[in-house]
Design a protein around this motif. Structure first.
Motif, short mmCIF file in Angstrom:
data_model
loop_
_atom_site.label_atom_id
_atom_site.label_comp_id
_atom_site.label_asym_id
_atom_site.label_seq_id
_atom_site.Cartn_x
_atom_site.Cartn_y
_atom_site.Cartn_z
N GLU B 290 -73.49 -54.91 52.70
CA GLU B 290 -74.39 -54.76 53.86
C GLU B 290 -75.05 -53.38 53.84
OE1 GLU B 290 -74.02 -57.04 57.31
OE2 GLU B 290 -76.02 -56.55 56.63
N GLY B 291 -76.37 -53.37 54.04
CA GLY B 291 -77.07 -52.09 54.14
C GLY B 291 -77.40 -51.44 52.82
N THR B 292 -77.11 -52.11 51.71
CA THR B 292 -77.36 -51.51 50.39
C THR B 292 -78.76 -50.92 50.26
OG1 THR B 292 -75.73 -52.82 49.19
CG2 THR B 292 -77.65 -52.11 47.95
N ALA B 293 -79.77 -51.67 50.76
CA ALA B 293 -81.16 -51.24 50.54
C ALA B 293 -81.44 -49.84 51.08
CB ALA B 293 -82.12 -52.24 51.17
N GLY B 294 -80.68 -49.40 52.09
CA GLY B 294 -80.98 -48.11 52.69
C GLY B 294 -80.05 -46.99 52.26
N LEU B 295 -79.18 -47.25 51.30
CA LEU B 295 -78.20 -46.22 50.90
C LEU B 295 -78.57 -45.63 49.55
CD1 LEU B 295 -74.96 -48.11 51.95
CD2 LEU B 295 -76.15 -46.32 53.20
N ASP B 296 -78.18 -44.39 49.32
CA ASP B 296 -78.50 -43.78 48.03
C ASP B 296 -77.28 -43.85 47.11
OD1 ASP B 296 -76.78 -41.77 48.73
OD2 ASP B 296 -78.33 -40.31 49.21
N HIS B 297 -77.41 -43.25 45.92
CA HIS B 297 -76.35 -43.39 44.92
C HIS B 297 -75.05 -42.76 45.41
CE1 HIS B 297 -78.50 -39.69 44.39
NE2 HIS B 297 -77.57 -39.19 43.61
N VAL B 298 -75.14 -41.62 46.09
CA VAL B 298 -73.90 -40.97 46.54
C VAL B 298 -73.21 -41.82 47.60
CG1 VAL B 298 -72.95 -38.93 47.64
CG2 VAL B 298 -74.78 -38.68 45.97
#
Lengths: 303, 479
Positions: B290-298
């Protein structure tokens, strides 16, 4: 005679430094940008080639740049409109709309006036990073946390290309409103109180007070705000570059002219082309300034 | 010019400034500024190199014993301590009188592009990170020293072996622009799907060998409710187009990627690309955290460390990057892209590997000889081994990791690379055509969130590739 000469010398002495600085650091880079725009300079060599208007021809078919222009256009319409409407509403409440006799603000208006100004005090980069956290798409986002606790699906404020532009607009309005509340409050303070009192005695309610007295007498200030906000909308950069995914994304949904200029210069190393975009942006900005000055010519009201 | 910012008393030997002098200094400043504030490049002649020093087997480039050496290191996932603690002391054993000016930055372009434009670049640059300078622009404008002599020089350790023969051959492929070797990739980046060996062991999950097994594993993990099956750095979708490319190459062979690099007509819309895009789009639709699209690599990598998600695509730098948030018993592991069908052109174990952390010597540097010698020292077995042990990664220098203790993730990646043998693939359009990279990033994010169908996704990238092909201002490369 001697006196006049000395006075001239005095003025020149004061003006020389700022004018020199302005010429060297503002006017001359502008002029040089026009020259660089006609070269294929990639930023790393000492000898760019002159290529005429190739860069300008190329930018006509650059779909991303024109997408950026439409975003600036939308901001130019919406940012001043929303900011001014909200700021006027708050300024009216803080200064006049308190009800009761005389023109006074709602209770606690002094406190609110300070609070409204807070966003203006923060640096743009700070605001951008702050809102990255506010907009986080998981449970630790300030907006999505409560949504998810209520069992709703989280909104991709910055990750959904249909929503991201509105998030940027929202942040810009949030940051700008405070300053214009203060500006309009100052404008309201210069309107004589007896005008409001006279209108109230004639039976005007809050609504007609606002539309018949406040707005017409504040019109000059509103116009100034409109020009400022218009320029802000045209040269927006940092908030988009720092806050949005992929610097103007996702999928270029929030990109603006300034970010495309930066991207072409410092990511693609096309300094010549980036300067051409800059020249186009210059003409857009000058065009807006001329237009708004023309349209806002109006006689001043003497109280 | 007197410096008005000197605190009083700091320089007791200098006379204190009088008010009048200060004002005079201030009045002169704009004039000095006028000379410096040129946006356009100065057509200055390159700094005169001093008389060449005789070369020898021990000093193949003729390094002057006392001319300073200026080094700039990208301060990213590997930090910059390795240069100060490993490379520079080694260099100094041979040239004790050369003063090494060590610098580091996170923003290579911002700091060093003006130096190139001004004609006084430093001697060695680690041109890496998101703010790296465009190699194409530098190569095109003749700003890069030809490092061919470095390849043919005797290696630091053994005068009988050339540097060329101590390196992974991909380093030479990757460093070559228009037939000239210009850039040394120092680290072997090995890409794959990363997971926690402990989590897989505890739950009885098996490393999938086929795509069907991979999808089934995602389903099992999803049903278990313990964690999400898959994620990627949603803010930086290049993390996802990487396995997509690798799988396309696995299905259709290395030429799928060669065609992309060469901007061939229809390269993007080829069948292997379509199959791969469709397969990953399905993962995007069903199995993402959930929310992958808005998260960065860290953020996604940290979620994995917190056991919120099982698998993510990344490279061999991951373990070092996450060392502060990884639980002690996490045990990073990496597996290669599974077989898509039994008729894949390339066998199981095919890996995407490429040399990264790229070092270069500017052609107009004041001391390019020392710059090349510095690179020769870096490519010694000891320097490369110490480096890869310090930053937990895989070196491009052959045998540099031998007999050294490896962390679980580096061990897993090293073994996978050995198992892959000849079956390693890579693509170069990412570095050759930055515009194509940006378009692929934007479009891949849309593909994974369902905004683009696999067909539309590939059409869009084909269109961009055609645009670049037709743009005379963009230099074209072939491999």
């Amino acid at each position: 005679m001697i006196n006049r000469y000395r006075r001239g010398l005095f003025i020149i002495a004061f003006l020389a430094a700022p004018v020199t600085l302005y010429l060297v650091y503002v006017i001359s880079p502008y002029a040089q940008a026009f020259y660089i725009a006609t070269t294929d300079w990639r930023g790393v060599t000492a000898t760019p080639n002159f290529i005429g208007f190739d860069n300008f021809v190329r930018l006509f078919s650059d779909s991303i740049f024109w997408k950026a222009v439409t975003h600036n256009g939308a901001l130019l319409l919406l940012l001043p409109l929303l900011t001014i409407v909200i700021a006027l509403f708050f300024a009216f409440l803080l200064n006049v709309g308190g009800g009761g006799r005389g023109a006074a603000g709602v209770p606690g208006s002094r406190f609110y006036r300070v609070v409204f100004f807070f966003p203006q005090v923060l640096a743009v980069a700070v605001v951008a990073v702050l809102f990255q956290q506010v907009f986080r798409p998981d449970g630790s986002g300030m907006l999505n946390g409560p949504l998810m606790a209520l069992g709703l699906r989280p909104v991709g404020f910055l990750s959904d290309p249909d929503v991201a532009f509105w998030s940027v607009l929202g942040v810009m309005v949030w940051q700008a409103v405070g300053f214009y509340v203060v500006l309009f409050s100052a404008g309201l303070a210069s309107i004589p109180r007896d005008m409001f009192e006279a209108a109230q005695i004639d039976g005007a309610g809050r609504v007609s007070l606002f539309f018949r007295i406040t707005l017409p007498l504040l019109w000059d200030t509103v116009q100034v705000a409109w020009v400022y906000l218009g320029i802000l909308a045209l040269d927006v950069f940092a908030i988009v570059w720092v806050m949005t995914d992929q610097h103007g994304g996702p999928d270029f949904s929030t990109t603006v002219m300034a970010t495309e200029i930066y991207r072409n210069a410092f990511t693609y190393f096309r300094f010549g082309y980036a300067s051409a975009l800059g020249v186009v942006m210059f003409f857009f900005t000058v065009g807006f300034a001329v237009l708004s000055l023309r349209l806002s010519r109006r006689e001043r009201i003497e109280y | 010019m007197p410096n008005p910012f000197d605190p009083p008393g700091a320089s007791s030997d200098k006379p204190r400034l009088s008010r009048r002098e200060l004002l005079r200094g201030a009045a002169l400043m704009p004039v000095a500024g006028a000379l410096a504030a040129c946006a356009t490049p100065a057509g200055k002649a390159p700094a005169q190199s001093a008389a060449p020093v005789a070369t020898s087997a021990a000093n193949p480039f003729g390094v002057a014993a006392d001319r300073p050496l200026e080094v700039w290191i990208f301060d990213g996932g590997f930090g910059h301590a390795y240069a100060k603690d490993i490379h520079q002391p080694l260099f100094a054993t041979k040239y004790p009188k050369v003063e090494i000016k060590h610098n580091s930055t996170k923003e290579i372009t911002k700091v060093l592009q003006p130096r190139f434009a001004g004609g006084n670049p430093p001697d060695v640059i680690d041109n890496s990170g998101a703010g790296a300078m465009d190699m194409g622009a530098l190569a095109q404008d003749g700003q890069l020293q030809d490092l061919g002599p470095l390849l043919d020089a005797p290696s630091w350790d053994d005068p009988g072996t050339k540097v060329r023969d101590t390196l992974d051959p991909a380093v030479i492929d990757f460093g070559t622009y228009d037939g000239k070797f210009h850039v040394v990739g120092y680290v072997n980046y090995i890409h794959g799907i990363w997971y926690s060996q402990k989590v897989f062991r505890d739950n009885g999950w098996q490393v999938p060998k086929t795509w069907d097994e991979f999808v089934a594993l995602c389903e099992t993990i999803k049903k278990s409710g313990k964690m999400a099956p898959f994620t990627y750095a949603g803010k930086h979708p290049q993390y996802l187009y990487e396995p997509l490319m690798t799988m396309a190459a696995k299905i259709g062979g290395k030429e799928v990627l060669v065609n992309l690099d060469n901007l061939e007509d229809g390269a993007w819309t080829a069948e292997p690309m379509r199959q791969s895009a469709a397969a990953w789009a399905e993962i995007g639709a069903k199995y993402l955290m959930e929310g992958t699209a808005g998260l960065d690599h860290v953020q996604t990598q940290t979620a994995q460390n917190k056991y919120k998600v099982a698998m993510l695509p990344s490279g061999s730098w991951l373990e070092n990057e996450q060392k502060t948030t990884t639980p002690a018993d996490f045990e990073y592991g990496m597996f290669p892209i599974p077989d898509f069908t039994s008729s894949d052109k390339l066998p199981y174990g095919t890996l995407h590997s490429r040399p990264g952390e790229t070092f270069l010597v500017p052609a107009k540097a004041a001391n390019p000889q020392a710059g090349m010698e510095y690179l020769r020292a870096m490519l010694s077995k000891k320097a490369a081994g110490d480096f890869s042990e310090l930053v937990r990664t895989v070196s491009v220098v052959k045998g540099a990791g031998e007999g050294r203790p490896l962390s679980p993730g580096a061990k897993s990646a090293t073994e996978a690379l050995a198992a892959a043998g000849e079956n390693t693939v890579y693509f170069r359009w990412r570095n050759w055509y930055a515009q194509l990279h940006d378009e692929a990033v934007a479009a891949t994010g849309e593909l994974m969130s369902g905004g683009l169908t696999p067909e539309k996704y590939l059409e869009r990238l084909q269109k961009k590739a055609d645009e670049i092909k037709g743009d005379s201002s963009i230099k074209k490369y072939r491999r």
